[in-house]
Write an enzyme that holds these catalytic residues in place. Structure first.
Site, PDB file in Angstrom:
ATOM      1  CB  ALA A 133      -0.948  -0.027   1.204  1.00 11.24           C
ATOM      2  CB  ALA A 174       1.587   6.923  -7.649  1.00 13.71           C
ATOM      3  CE  LYS A 201      11.791   4.267 -14.840  1.00 12.85           C
ATOM      4  NZ  LYS A 201      11.270   5.179 -13.813  1.00 12.85           N
TER       5      LYS A 201
HETATM    6  N1  LIG Z   1       5.261   5.973  -7.220  1.00 14.76           N
HETATM    7  C1  LIG Z   1       5.190   5.903  -8.545  1.00 14.76           C
HETATM    8  O1  LIG Z   1       4.809   6.884  -9.206  1.00 14.76           O
HETATM    9  C2  LIG Z   1       5.560   4.642  -9.260  1.00 14.76           C
HETATM   10  C3  LIG Z   1       6.223   3.603  -8.632  1.00 14.76           C
HETATM   11  N2  LIG Z   1       6.569   2.487  -9.324  1.00 14.76           N
HETATM   12  C4  LIG Z   1       7.297   1.404  -8.684  1.00 14.76           C
HETATM   13  O2  LIG Z   1       6.515   0.827  -7.655  1.00 14.76           O
HETATM   14  C5  LIG Z   1       7.368   0.275  -6.657  1.00 14.76           C
HETATM   15  C6  LIG Z   1       6.873   0.752  -5.287  1.00 14.76           C
HETATM   16  O3  LIG Z   1       7.010   2.162  -5.284  1.00 14.76           O
HETATM   17  P1  LIG Z   1       6.059   3.104  -4.448  1.00 14.76           P
HETATM   18  O4  LIG Z   1       4.733   2.494  -4.216  1.00 14.76           O
HETATM   19  O5  LIG Z   1       6.086   4.418  -5.099  1.00 14.76           O
HETATM   20  O6  LIG Z   1       6.869   3.173  -3.069  1.00 14.76           O
HETATM   21  P2  LIG Z   1       6.396   3.691  -1.660  1.00 14.76           P
HETATM   22  O7  LIG Z   1       7.632   4.052  -0.931  1.00 14.76           O
HETATM   23  O8  LIG Z   1       5.325   4.705  -1.782  1.00 14.76           O
HETATM   24  O9  LIG Z   1       5.742   2.400  -0.984  1.00 14.76           O
HETATM   25  C7  LIG Z   1       6.404   1.192  -0.798  1.00 14.76           C
HETATM   26  C8  LIG Z   1       5.471   0.291  -0.006  1.00 14.76           C
HETATM   27  O10 LIG Z   1       6.050  -1.008   0.076  1.00 14.76           O
HETATM   28  C9  LIG Z   1       5.822  -1.505   1.406  1.00 14.76           C
HETATM   29  N3  LIG Z   1       6.839  -2.518   1.682  1.00 14.76           N
HETATM   30  C10 LIG Z   1       8.169  -2.373   1.713  1.00 14.76           C
HETATM   31  N4  LIG Z   1       8.748  -3.546   2.022  1.00 14.76           N
HETATM   32  C11 LIG Z   1       7.756  -4.444   2.190  1.00 14.76           C
HETATM   33  C12 LIG Z   1       7.727  -5.824   2.514  1.00 14.76           C
HETATM   34  N5  LIG Z   1       8.833  -6.544   2.725  1.00 14.76           N
HETATM   35  N6  LIG Z   1       6.520  -6.423   2.628  1.00 14.76           N
HETATM   36  C13 LIG Z   1       5.411  -5.722   2.414  1.00 14.76           C
HETATM   37  N7  LIG Z   1       5.370  -4.422   2.078  1.00 14.76           N
HETATM   38  C14 LIG Z   1       6.538  -3.795   1.967  1.00 14.76           C
HETATM   39  C15 LIG Z   1       5.957  -0.265   2.283  1.00 14.76           C
HETATM   40  O11 LIG Z   1       5.314  -0.474   3.530  1.00 14.76           O
HETATM   41  C16 LIG Z   1       5.239   0.783   1.427  1.00 14.76           C
HETATM   42  O12 LIG Z   1       3.873   0.779   1.701  1.00 14.76           O
HETATM   43  C17 LIG Z   1       8.790   0.764  -6.985  1.00 14.76           C
HETATM   44  O13 LIG Z   1       9.508  -0.277  -7.593  1.00 14.76           O
HETATM   45  C18 LIG Z   1       8.566   1.881  -7.988  1.00 14.76           C
HETATM   46  O14 LIG Z   1       9.624   2.004  -8.924  1.00 14.76           O
HETATM   47  C19 LIG Z   1       6.254   2.332 -10.630  1.00 14.76           C
HETATM   48  C20 LIG Z   1       5.595   3.334 -11.298  1.00 14.76           C
HETATM   49  C21 LIG Z   1       5.198   4.545 -10.671  1.00 14.76           C
HETATM   50  O1  LIG Z   2       8.678   4.950 -12.464  1.00 13.10           O
HETATM   51  C1  LIG Z   2       8.145   6.018 -12.337  1.00 13.10           C
HETATM   52  C2  LIG Z   2       7.471   6.696 -13.451  1.00 13.10           C
HETATM   53  O2  LIG Z   2       7.193   5.835 -14.503  1.00 13.10           O
HETATM   54  C3  LIG Z   2       8.203   6.721 -11.036  1.00 13.10           C
HETATM   55  O3  LIG Z   2       9.422   7.328 -10.962  1.00 13.10           O
HETATM   56  P1  LIG Z   2      10.168   7.515  -9.564  1.00 13.10           P
HETATM   57  O4  LIG Z   2      10.275   6.157  -8.919  1.00 13.10           O
HETATM   58  O5  LIG Z   2      11.476   8.101  -9.950  1.00 13.10           O
HETATM   59  O6  LIG Z   2       9.338   8.461  -8.752  1.00 13.10           O
END
Ligand SMILES: NC(=O)C1=CN([C@@H]2O[C@H](COP(=O)(O)OP(=O)(O)OC[C@H]3O[C@@H](n4cnc5c(N)ncnc54)[C@H](O)[C@@H]3O)[C@@H](O)[C@H]2O)C=CC1
Ligand SMILES: O=C(CO)COP(=O)(O)O
Length: 320
Positions: free
Chosen positions: A8, A134, A185
């Site tokens: 989440a 996101a 990237k």
């Molecule tokens: N935020 C964005 O705009 C985008 C993110 N992503 C990718 O999504 C992935 C997650 O990024 P975000 O959601 O943005 O990060 P975030 O930092 O907002 O959230 C990460 C989540 O993972 C949970 N988490 C971490 N370790 C865990 C574990 N061992 N078990 C269960 N939950 C765990 C944390 O509690 C947290 O809720 C990354 O690889 C990122 O590159 C991809 C596209 C867009």
């Molecule tokens: O992967 C992403 C956009 O496609 C999100 O980028 P960041 O993880 O650098 O915020």
């Protein structure tokens, strides 16, 4: 096909909000307190503030409840994916696991699909990746992503079931290319942020994006990826977004390196660990990846930005 989103954070919450427009979706948080707070506020205030959770989105911290659905989107950072897969091995057995993370595991040099294959050989792995912030997804803005799955029939089924009003999914069977595009990237985005942060100009950024893309291709093709995958949403598309927008955390880390400022260590920046993993892999494969090497040296404080630029600009002259 009912869907649960595991993790989440910002991205998992945004995907769940978009999918909830199609029908019931379950969002799993690892912390009970976080799940309770989201249920009470109907918002993920800590990770994705400003976006209401639709009624069709349920929140739980109970993995048993989340895994009643067969298709699970794994939206945790790359360096935490293996722990999640191991900790919940029983509940995840035999499921369709769609990795939503972008990176290379530091300890093994593997991408998310390979980590799923290694830890859960009974699962059916896939990958969702491509240019998308996101906040844009949660706001209902239009996005296009790659759904990569080596099993073509499963890929078609997932494309149908995960496509939403604002998430347009393109299908690929090239999981290697899709996962490397999304991972590599981020390293180039850190470099681009650094040159802009240091005031070196947009021409320098365009050069880094282009030569960075050449580096991405060098590694991906050597590992068996298809060139057209790199040219698609998961490679070129995401490179374009991440290297040019302050919405990206990787780019913002680069900006702060270029300006000589600090950066919150709790913010998820996939490119930092991935740069190190890629540099190691490049050495093992005897691949020339000078921009990646400079990013690692910058992150480790072993090179100033000026020295990094000099190192890149004084390399032997060659054909493009
Ligand atoms: N935020 C964005 O705009 C985008 C993110 N992503 C990718 O999504 C992935 C997650 O990024 P975000 O959601 O943005 O990060 P975030 O930092 O907002 O959230 C990460 C989540 O993972 C949970 N988490 C971490 N370790 C865990 C574990 N061992 N078990 C269960 N939950 C765990 C944390 O509690 C947290 O809720 C990354 O690889 C990122 O590159 C991809 C596209 C867009
Ligand atoms: O992967 C992403 C956009 O496609 C999100 O980028 P960041 O993880 O650098 O915020």
């Amino acid at each position: 096909m009912s869907v649960s989103v595991i993790g989440a954070g910002a991205f998992g919450t945004a995907l769940a909000i978009s999918l909830a427009g199609r029908g019931p979706v379950c969002l799993w948080a690892r912390s009970k307190d976080h799940a309770k707070a989201m249920q009470a506020a109907r918002e993920n205030i800590s990770r994705l503030p400003g976006h209401a959770l639709p009624e069709t989105l349920s929140v739980t911290a109970d993995m048993g409840v989340a895994t009643e659905n067969h298709t699970l989107l794994l939206a945790v950072p790359m360096q935490n994916l293996r722990d999640l897969l191991i900790e919940h091995a029983g509940a995840l057995a035999g499921k369709t696991l769609v990795a939503c993370c972008k990176g290379i595991e530091l300890s093994t040099g593997l991408g998310p699909v390979e980590v799923i294959r290694q830890t859960r050989p009974d699962a059916r792995p896939a990958l969702l990746t491509g240019p998308s912030f996101a906040h844009d997804i949660a706001a209902g803005l239009p996005t296009a992503l790659t759904l990569a799955c080596a099993d073509a029939d499963l890929g078609k089924a997932l494309q149908q079931s995960l496509n939403t009003a604002n998430l347009r999914l393109y299908r690929s069977t090239d999981t290697t290319g899709a996962e490397l595009g999304g991972a590599l990237k981020n390293v180039i985005a850190i470099a681009c942020g650094a040159v802009i942060g240091a005031g070196l100009g947009e021409s320098a950024r365009a050069a880094l994006m282009t030569r960075g893309y050449a580096e991405m291709q060098r590694m991906a093709l050597a590992l068996g990826a298809r060139a057209e995958t790199l040219a698609g949403l998961s490679g070129f598309g995401d490179l374009a977004l991440t290297c040019t927008s302050e919405g990206s955390r990787n780019y913002r880390l680069g900006l702060s390196l270029g300006r000589g400022g600090g950066f919150d260590p709790d913010v998820t920046v996939e490119g930092a660990a991935t740069a190190r993993a890629v540099a190691t892999k490049a050495r093992q494969m005897q691949l020339d990846m000078p921009i990646t090497a400079c990013v690692v040296a910058l992150l480790d404080g072993k090179l100033t930005l000026d020295a990094a630029m000099t190192a890149l600009l004084t390399r032997p002259l060659k054909e493009e």
